[in-house]
Design an enzyme around this catalytic site. Structure first.
Site, PDB file in Angstrom:
ATOM      1  N   LYS A  34      -6.931   8.571  25.941  1.00 45.33           N
ATOM      2  CA  LYS A  34      -6.702   9.905  25.367  1.00 45.33           C
ATOM      3  C   LYS A  34      -6.097  10.860  26.401  1.00 45.33           C
ATOM      4  O   LYS A  34      -5.078  11.496  26.158  1.00 45.33           O
ATOM      5  CB  LYS A  34      -8.018  10.511  24.835  1.00 45.33           C
ATOM      6  N   ARG A  63     -16.186  15.296  18.606  1.00 44.70           N
ATOM      7  CA  ARG A  63     -16.905  14.050  18.902  1.00 44.70           C
ATOM      8  C   ARG A  63     -18.122  13.864  18.023  1.00 44.70           C
ATOM      9  O   ARG A  63     -18.812  12.854  18.151  1.00 44.70           O
ATOM     10  CB  ARG A  63     -17.345  14.060  20.365  1.00 44.70           C
ATOM     11  N   ARG A  93     -11.056   3.269  37.226  1.00 44.39           N
ATOM     12  CA  ARG A  93     -10.821   4.687  37.496  1.00 44.39           C
ATOM     13  C   ARG A  93     -11.908   5.222  38.436  1.00 44.39           C
ATOM     14  O   ARG A  93     -11.651   6.042  39.300  1.00 44.39           O
ATOM     15  CB  ARG A  93     -10.817   5.488  36.184  1.00 44.39           C
ATOM     16  N   ARG A 108     -15.349  10.556  39.726  1.00 46.84           N
ATOM     17  CA  ARG A 108     -16.160  10.942  38.553  1.00 46.84           C
ATOM     18  C   ARG A 108     -17.441  10.132  38.524  1.00 46.84           C
ATOM     19  O   ARG A 108     -17.410   8.905  38.425  1.00 46.84           O
ATOM     20  CB  ARG A 108     -15.357  10.718  37.265  1.00 46.84           C
ATOM     21  N   ARG A 160     -22.013   5.587  27.267  1.00 43.94           N
ATOM     22  CA  ARG A 160     -20.988   6.444  26.659  1.00 43.94           C
ATOM     23  C   ARG A 160     -20.371   5.760  25.448  1.00 43.94           C
ATOM     24  O   ARG A 160     -20.099   6.403  24.429  1.00 43.94           O
ATOM     25  CB  ARG A 160     -19.890   6.764  27.693  1.00 43.94           C
TER      26      ARG A 160
HETATM   27  P1  B4P Z   1      -8.357   7.721  29.620  1.00 43.28           P
HETATM   28  O1  B4P Z   1      -8.494   6.713  28.566  1.00 43.28           O
HETATM   29  O2  B4P Z   1      -7.153   8.557  29.597  1.00 43.28           O
HETATM   30  O3  B4P Z   1      -9.691   8.507  29.522  1.00 43.28           O
HETATM   31  P2  B4P Z   1     -10.296   9.266  28.267  1.00 43.28           P
HETATM   32  O4  B4P Z   1     -10.230   8.490  26.971  1.00 43.28           O
HETATM   33  O5  B4P Z   1      -9.623  10.612  28.210  1.00 43.28           O
HETATM   34  O6  B4P Z   1     -11.732   9.328  28.801  1.00 43.28           O
HETATM   35  P3  B4P Z   1     -13.176   9.881  28.523  1.00 43.28           P
HETATM   36  O7  B4P Z   1     -13.559   9.726  27.077  1.00 43.28           O
HETATM   37  O8  B4P Z   1     -13.978   9.230  29.552  1.00 43.28           O
HETATM   38  O9  B4P Z   1     -13.182  11.377  28.956  1.00 43.28           O
HETATM   39  P4  B4P Z   1     -13.676  12.761  28.457  1.00 43.28           P
HETATM   40  O10 B4P Z   1     -13.219  13.591  29.560  1.00 43.28           O
HETATM   41  O11 B4P Z   1     -13.182  13.080  27.072  1.00 43.28           O
HETATM   42  O12 B4P Z   1      -8.396   6.998  30.999  1.00 43.28           O
HETATM   43  C1  B4P Z   1      -9.200   5.898  31.323  1.00 43.28           C
HETATM   44  C2  B4P Z   1      -8.547   5.037  32.374  1.00 43.28           C
HETATM   45  O13 B4P Z   1      -7.753   4.070  31.721  1.00 43.28           O
HETATM   46  C3  B4P Z   1      -7.614   5.765  33.329  1.00 43.28           C
HETATM   47  O14 B4P Z   1      -7.870   5.321  34.646  1.00 43.28           O
HETATM   48  C4  B4P Z   1      -6.212   5.350  32.898  1.00 43.28           C
HETATM   49  O15 B4P Z   1      -5.310   5.266  33.990  1.00 43.28           O
HETATM   50  C5  B4P Z   1      -6.467   3.981  32.316  1.00 43.28           C
HETATM   51  N1  B4P Z   1      -5.527   3.660  31.258  1.00 43.28           N
HETATM   52  C6  B4P Z   1      -5.102   4.487  30.267  1.00 43.28           C
HETATM   53  N2  B4P Z   1      -4.243   3.854  29.456  1.00 43.28           N
HETATM   54  C7  B4P Z   1      -4.138   2.558  29.915  1.00 43.28           C
HETATM   55  C8  B4P Z   1      -3.402   1.410  29.521  1.00 43.28           C
HETATM   56  N3  B4P Z   1      -2.587   1.421  28.452  1.00 43.28           N
HETATM   57  N4  B4P Z   1      -3.565   0.261  30.230  1.00 43.28           N
HETATM   58  C9  B4P Z   1      -4.377   0.224  31.312  1.00 43.28           C
HETATM   59  N5  B4P Z   1      -5.081   1.292  31.768  1.00 43.28           N
HETATM   60  C10 B4P Z   1      -4.964   2.441  31.074  1.00 43.28           C
HETATM   61  O16 B4P Z   1     -15.295  12.728  28.358  1.00 43.28           O
HETATM   62  C11 B4P Z   1     -16.176  12.676  29.450  1.00 43.28           C
HETATM   63  C12 B4P Z   1     -17.592  13.134  29.070  1.00 43.28           C
HETATM   64  O17 B4P Z   1     -17.569  14.559  28.739  1.00 43.28           O
HETATM   65  C13 B4P Z   1     -18.235  12.501  27.850  1.00 43.28           C
HETATM   66  O18 B4P Z   1     -18.880  11.285  28.151  1.00 43.28           O
HETATM   67  C14 B4P Z   1     -19.238  13.612  27.395  1.00 43.28           C
HETATM   68  O19 B4P Z   1     -20.432  13.570  28.157  1.00 43.28           O
HETATM   69  C15 B4P Z   1     -18.513  14.895  27.710  1.00 43.28           C
HETATM   70  N6  B4P Z   1     -17.776  15.430  26.552  1.00 43.28           N
HETATM   71  C16 B4P Z   1     -16.416  15.566  26.486  1.00 43.28           C
HETATM   72  N7  B4P Z   1     -16.063  16.087  25.284  1.00 43.28           N
HETATM   73  C17 B4P Z   1     -17.224  16.268  24.581  1.00 43.28           C
HETATM   74  C18 B4P Z   1     -17.500  16.753  23.265  1.00 43.28           C
HETATM   75  N8  B4P Z   1     -16.514  17.127  22.437  1.00 43.28           N
HETATM   76  N9  B4P Z   1     -18.796  16.800  22.854  1.00 43.28           N
HETATM   77  C19 B4P Z   1     -19.791  16.434  23.678  1.00 43.28           C
HETATM   78  N10 B4P Z   1     -19.598  15.957  24.939  1.00 43.28           N
HETATM   79  C20 B4P Z   1     -18.320  15.873  25.396  1.00 43.28           C
END
Ligand code: B4P
Length: 193
Positions: free
Chosen positions: A14, A89, A128, A134, A146
């Site tokens: 995302k 979420r 990551r 993180r 998670r």
């Molecule tokens: P991404 O995949 O970009 O990470 P994300 O989905 O945005 O992550 P996440 O769900 O952890 O984060 P959030 O901040 O929303 O990246 C992952 C890795 O994969 C990276 O290293 C990237 O380089 C790699 N990658 C990406 N695409 C790839 C591909 N095609 N091939 C190989 N590698 C690839 O949430 C974090 C925390 O915040 C949650 O657990 C929760 O506690 C809280 N939170 C956030 N929003 C919330 C909400 N709305 N309600 C309640 N809690 C919330």
């Protein structure tokens, strides 16, 4: 105004895809994860409370994230459109977002949902964690917690948007550029309508 939700489990891409999409389409990026990490970085009361919850792999309370998103939407009243990343979420967050966007007279155009296997998610997040600093990415148990939160509380959000026929599943495995092209195809077809 064009508003979209980028949806998927933790590690599905995302954040990665959002960065590319906002550049191409000029949308305002609203990531609740980034907003929460900024509160943690600034050591605000909200940030300290959120860190505790995030370090356990759990979701931050709805009223906290809904308040954050609501202020961010108000602060960007002249945006061309919003890309919601990591929000909503829970079903309560989805209902709150609908009300918020109704007030602006512009609903959600589409939810693009990235589909990635659990083993690939764990692999990406551990990788990551080696460099991101993180704390929620370094421990496999927290990563699996998670993913469980996602299955228990977040997956139902897609059902909420399915009743309005707004969900499109997109393969989230492959190269970052291939996935980006698939997302752009879906967006472009809706912008033409
Ligand atoms: P991404 O995949 O970009 O990470 P994300 O989905 O945005 O992550 P996440 O769900 O952890 O984060 P959030 O901040 O929303 O990246 C992952 C890795 O994969 C990276 O290293 C990237 O380089 C790699 N990658 C990406 N695409 C790839 C591909 N095609 N091939 C190989 N590698 C690839 O949430 C974090 C925390 O915040 C949650 O657990 C929760 O506690 C809280 N939170 C956030 N929003 C919330 C909400 N709305 N309600 C309640 N809690 C919330």
């Amino acid at each position: 105004m064009f508003n979209l939700i980028l949806f998927g489990p933790p590690g599905s891409g995302k954040g990665t895809q959002s960065e590319k999409l906002i550049l191409k389409y000029g949308l305002k990026h609203l990531s609740t994860g980034d907003l929460l990490r900024s509160e943690i970085h600034r050591q605000t009361a909200l940030g300290l409370e959120a860190k505790n919850v995030m370090d356990k792999g759990q979701l931050v309370p709805d009223e906290v994230v809904i308040g954050m998103i609501s202020s961010a939407v108000d602060e960007n009243a002249d945006a061309k459109g919003f890309l919601f990343d990591g929000f909503p979420r829970t079903s309560a967050q989805a209902e709150a977002l609908d009300k918020l966007m109704e007030l602006k007279d512009h609903g959600i155009a589409v939810m693009l949902a990235l589909d990635v296997s659990e083993e690939e998610l764990v692999k990406r997040l551990l990788k990551r964690g080696e460099t991101s600093g993180r704390s929620d990415d370094t421990n496999e148990q927290v990563i699996r917690a998670r993913i469980t939160e996602y299955r228990n509380k977040t997956e139902a959000v897609a059902d909420y948007y399915r009743q309005f026929d707004k969900v499109v599943m997109v393969k989230g495995e492959g190269s970052i550029d291939e996935i980006f092209q698939s997302l752009c195809k879906e967006i472009d077809s809706r912008l033409e309508d």
